[in-house]
Design a protein around this motif. Structure first.
Motif, PDB file in Angstrom:
ATOM      1  N   ILE A 164       5.110  -0.027 -11.196  1.00 16.36           N
ATOM      2  CA  ILE A 164       4.748  -0.552 -10.774  1.00 16.36           C
ATOM      3  C   ILE A 164       4.544  -2.273 -10.520  1.00 16.36           C
ATOM      4  CG2 ILE A 164       2.701  -1.036  -8.561  1.00 16.36           C
ATOM      5  CD1 ILE A 164       2.235   1.657  -8.792  1.00 16.36           C
ATOM      6  N   ARG A 165       3.474  -2.616 -11.652  1.00 16.81           N
ATOM      7  CA  ARG A 165       4.063  -3.742 -12.169  1.00 16.81           C
ATOM      8  C   ARG A 165       4.770  -4.970 -12.328  1.00 16.81           C
ATOM      9  NH1 ARG A 165      -2.241  -2.523 -15.387  1.00 16.81           N
ATOM     10  NH2 ARG A 165      -2.872  -2.836 -14.014  1.00 16.81           N
ATOM     11  N   GLY A 166       6.001  -4.260 -13.077  1.00 13.73           N
ATOM     12  CA  GLY A 166       7.195  -4.273 -13.520  1.00 13.73           C
ATOM     13  C   GLY A 166       7.928  -4.388 -12.750  1.00 13.73           C
ATOM     14  N   ASP A 167       8.001  -3.696 -11.541  1.00 14.42           N
ATOM     15  CA  ASP A 167       8.726  -3.754 -10.258  1.00 14.42           C
ATOM     16  C   ASP A 167       8.497  -4.941  -9.034  1.00 14.42           C
ATOM     17  OD1 ASP A 167      10.542  -2.683 -10.894  1.00 14.42           O
ATOM     18  OD2 ASP A 167       9.798  -0.741 -10.256  1.00 14.42           O
ATOM     19  N   ILE A 173       1.209  -0.866   0.166  1.00 13.58           N
ATOM     20  CA  ILE A 173       0.079  -0.356   0.240  1.00 13.58           C
ATOM     21  C   ILE A 173       1.109   1.783  -0.110  1.00 13.58           C
ATOM     22  CG2 ILE A 173      -1.640   1.156   1.148  1.00 13.58           C
ATOM     23  CD1 ILE A 173      -2.434  -1.168   2.261  1.00 13.58           C
ATOM     24  N   GLY A 174       1.629   1.310   0.911  1.00 19.47           N
ATOM     25  CA  GLY A 174       2.530   2.695   1.289  1.00 19.47           C
ATOM     26  C   GLY A 174       3.434   2.694  -0.253  1.00 19.47           C
ATOM     27  N   GLU A 175       3.828   1.461  -0.235  1.00 22.66           N
ATOM     28  CA  GLU A 175       4.751   1.447  -1.643  1.00 22.66           C
ATOM     29  C   GLU A 175       3.828   2.346  -3.090  1.00 22.66           C
ATOM     30  OE1 GLU A 175       8.130   1.612  -4.436  1.00 22.66           O
ATOM     31  OE2 GLU A 175       8.391   1.128  -2.274  1.00 22.66           O
ATOM     32  N   ILE A 218       2.864   4.806 -14.481  1.00 23.91           N
ATOM     33  CA  ILE A 218       3.563   4.954 -12.982  1.00 23.91           C
ATOM     34  C   ILE A 218       3.204   3.326 -12.862  1.00 23.91           C
ATOM     35  CG2 ILE A 218       3.779   4.915 -11.418  1.00 23.91           C
ATOM     36  CD1 ILE A 218       3.611   7.743 -11.223  1.00 23.91           C
ATOM     37  N   THR A 219       2.262   2.777 -13.216  1.00 18.06           N
ATOM     38  CA  THR A 219       1.181   1.430 -13.084  1.00 18.06           C
ATOM     39  C   THR A 219       1.947   0.407 -14.030  1.00 18.06           C
ATOM     40  OG1 THR A 219      -0.710   2.936 -12.364  1.00 18.06           O
ATOM     41  CG2 THR A 219      -0.048   0.508 -12.615  1.00 18.06           C
ATOM     42  N   GLY A 220       2.037   0.900 -15.076  1.00 17.02           N
ATOM     43  CA  GLY A 220       2.637  -0.051 -16.099  1.00 17.02           C
ATOM     44  C   GLY A 220       1.581  -0.953 -16.938  1.00 17.02           C
ATOM     45  N   VAL A 223      -2.852  -3.348  -9.300  1.00 13.99           N
ATOM     46  CA  VAL A 223      -3.352  -2.367  -8.929  1.00 13.99           C
ATOM     47  C   VAL A 223      -4.898  -1.462 -10.296  1.00 13.99           C
ATOM     48  CG1 VAL A 223      -2.400   0.653  -9.459  1.00 13.99           C
ATOM     49  CG2 VAL A 223      -1.815  -0.429  -8.016  1.00 13.99           C
ATOM     50  N   HIS A 224      -5.546  -1.420 -10.866  1.00 18.98           N
ATOM     51  CA  HIS A 224      -6.835  -0.626 -11.655  1.00 18.98           C
ATOM     52  C   HIS A 224      -6.016   0.352 -11.154  1.00 18.98           C
ATOM     53  CE1 HIS A 224      -9.346   0.413 -13.895  1.00 18.98           C
ATOM     54  NE2 HIS A 224     -10.109   1.088 -13.305  1.00 18.98           N
TER      55      HIS A 224
END
Length: 203
Positions: free
Chosen positions: A137-140, A25-27, A123-125, A160-161
């Motif tokens: 986010i998804r890549g990492d 969540i925090g990340e 940012i999400t990917g 994430v959506h």
């Protein structure tokens, strides 16, 4: 207040059950926040399968578009789709999404700022984590792929959506949040990001 300014663009983000269970969540919030986007609404919800279906079908064309895109993805990979009916294919996808999304609590958020929709998407990917760029986010944070998800007969787990367009964001925000749950406020950093003249820095 000129609400037509680009800095008032808003988008919906939902941290899915896998993001919650993996303590990300925090990340996730940090990734969006450090760009200068402003968090104007946040809440934890345990969605029902009915809520999930309503969310994904806010756009009446979602089933057709999603089914066609998914079937084409099979063909692009040299695979034979289960069938050629996009609606039937999207129904299968939706069934998996409902089970996945309703498996536990999620966190719904509204982020505001210039180009909010596209910045959040960047940012999400990409939807498939295995193909998402490093730094997203998804890549990492995810190792899932469509192949693994299909083999396990489940939805892909991608943390994430994020709303895909400005129009979609408006529909989704109105669905997940009441007007009074969204807060208009000013951050000190707003001046650095948006003010035409930056005054009062030097003493």
């Amino acid at each position: 207040m000129n609400k037509t300014h680009a800095k008032y663009e808003r988008t919906l983000v939902i941290i899915k059950p896998d993001g919650i269970q993996r303590s990300l969540i925090g990340e996730v919030i940090k990734r969006y926040e450090r760009t200068g986007l402003k968090l104007v609404g946040i809440k934890m919800v345990v969605p029902t399968q009915e809520m999930v279906e309503a969310h994904y079908t806010l756009d009446p064309e979602w089933k057709k578009k999603t089914g066609e895109k998914n079937l084409q993805a099979y063909r692009d990979k040299g695979l034979t789709p289960p069938h050629d009916d996009p609606i039937k294919q999207s129904d299968m996808i939706l069934m998996k999404l409902k089970k996945y999304f309703a498996s536990g609590p999620v966190i719904a958020m509204v982020w505001q700022g210039a180009h909010a929709v596209s910045i959040v998407r960047k940012i999400t990917g990409g939807t498939e984590p295995m193909l998402s760029d490093v730094g997203t986010i998804r890549g990492d944070y995810v190792i899932d792929s469509y192949k693994v998800a299909d083999d396990d007969v489940r939805a892909i787990r991608n943390i994430v959506h994020a709303s895909g367009t400005i129009a979609e964001a408006k529909l989704e925000i109105d669905y997940w949040f009441k007007k009074e749950e969204l807060v208009d406020y000013r951050l000190l950093v707003d001046a650095m990001l948006y003010d035409t003249d930056i005054d009062d820095i030097l003493e």
